[in-house]
Design an enzyme around this catalytic site. Sequence first.
Site, mmCIF file in Angstrom:
data_model
loop_
_atom_site.group_PDB
_atom_site.id
_atom_site.type_symbol
_atom_site.label_atom_id
_atom_site.label_comp_id
_atom_site.label_asym_id
_atom_site.label_seq_id
_atom_site.Cartn_x
_atom_site.Cartn_y
_atom_site.Cartn_z
ATOM 1 N N ASN A 165 -5.595 -9.043 -9.438
ATOM 2 C CA ASN A 165 -4.357 -9.602 -9.953
ATOM 3 C C ASN A 165 -4.706 -10.590 -11.068
ATOM 4 O O ASN A 165 -5.571 -11.443 -10.902
ATOM 5 C CB ASN A 165 -3.625 -10.312 -8.807
ATOM 6 C CG ASN A 165 -2.307 -10.911 -9.238
ATOM 7 O OD1 ASN A 165 -2.250 -11.734 -10.140
ATOM 8 N ND2 ASN A 165 -1.238 -10.518 -8.578
ATOM 9 N N GLU A 195 -3.260 -3.754 -8.355
ATOM 10 C CA GLU A 195 -3.186 -2.291 -8.423
ATOM 11 C C GLU A 195 -2.982 -1.817 -9.869
ATOM 12 O O GLU A 195 -3.536 -0.800 -10.286
ATOM 13 C CB GLU A 195 -2.037 -1.782 -7.548
ATOM 14 C CG GLU A 195 -2.187 -2.124 -6.059
ATOM 15 C CD GLU A 195 -1.616 -3.493 -5.683
ATOM 16 O OE1 GLU A 195 -1.548 -4.395 -6.550
ATOM 17 O OE2 GLU A 195 -1.227 -3.661 -4.518
ATOM 18 N N CYS A 241 3.349 -3.987 -3.767
ATOM 19 C CA CYS A 241 4.753 -4.356 -3.945
ATOM 20 C C CYS A 241 5.503 -3.129 -4.452
ATOM 21 O O CYS A 241 4.916 -2.064 -4.668
ATOM 22 C CB CYS A 241 4.862 -5.500 -4.955
ATOM 23 S SG CYS A 241 4.611 -4.929 -6.655
HETATM 24 N N1 LIG Z 1 -0.151 -5.911 -3.410
HETATM 25 C C1 LIG Z 1 0.058 -6.905 -4.284
HETATM 26 C C2 LIG Z 1 1.078 -7.806 -4.105
HETATM 27 C C3 LIG Z 1 1.249 -8.793 -5.041
HETATM 28 N N2 LIG Z 1 0.436 -8.868 -6.096
HETATM 29 C C4 LIG Z 1 -0.570 -7.977 -6.268
HETATM 30 O O1 LIG Z 1 -1.342 -8.045 -7.236
HETATM 31 N N3 LIG Z 1 -0.738 -6.996 -5.358
#
Ligand SMILES: Nc1ccnc(=O)[nH]1
Length: 158
Positions: free
Chosen positions: A42, A55, A87
């Site tokens: 992220n 992701e 998400c």
């Molecule tokens: N699965 C996630 C939730 C929130 N932010 C992300 O980068 N990934």
Amino acid sequence: MDDDKFFAIALEEAKKGFQDGGVPIGAVLVSTDGQILGKGCNKRVQEGSVTKHGEISALEASSPGTGLPPPATIYKGATMYSTLLPCVMCTGACLLYGIGRVVYGSGADQNLKFDTVKILESYGVETVCVGNRESEEMMARWVRENPERYGREPWAEA
Ligand SMILES: Nc1ccnc(=O)[nH]1
């Protein structure tokens, strides 16, 4: 199976993000024949981006840098490993590219607006929660230490 091995790589990405002061969520995208197509973390903080989820970083890294996207077929049936449940935005990206499996560390119990496990499963994407304390604790610590940066997102209002 290889899930543990690839999940560990996603966890390494999350740790790198944490060390850079970013949201500690890592991801790695692996083709059906076990090739790593891309990995990343992220970068909301690092790049001041509202869309660079872990992701998405992994998907972006799968682009060969020629200015042309890779053939869509490389994603077919691929597995997206993520330390946190994707998400709805990343779920959409997974569906769009025909990813076949999502393996995540935790997050199914988050009080989110969108039940992405349900969405993924409804489109035939297999979801596997491997359960990982380390990524959970790192994320909890980051949220605790950055209250102004996390926890007030619209998707957390459910
Ligand atoms: N699965 C996630 C939730 C929130 N932010 C992300 O980068 N990934």
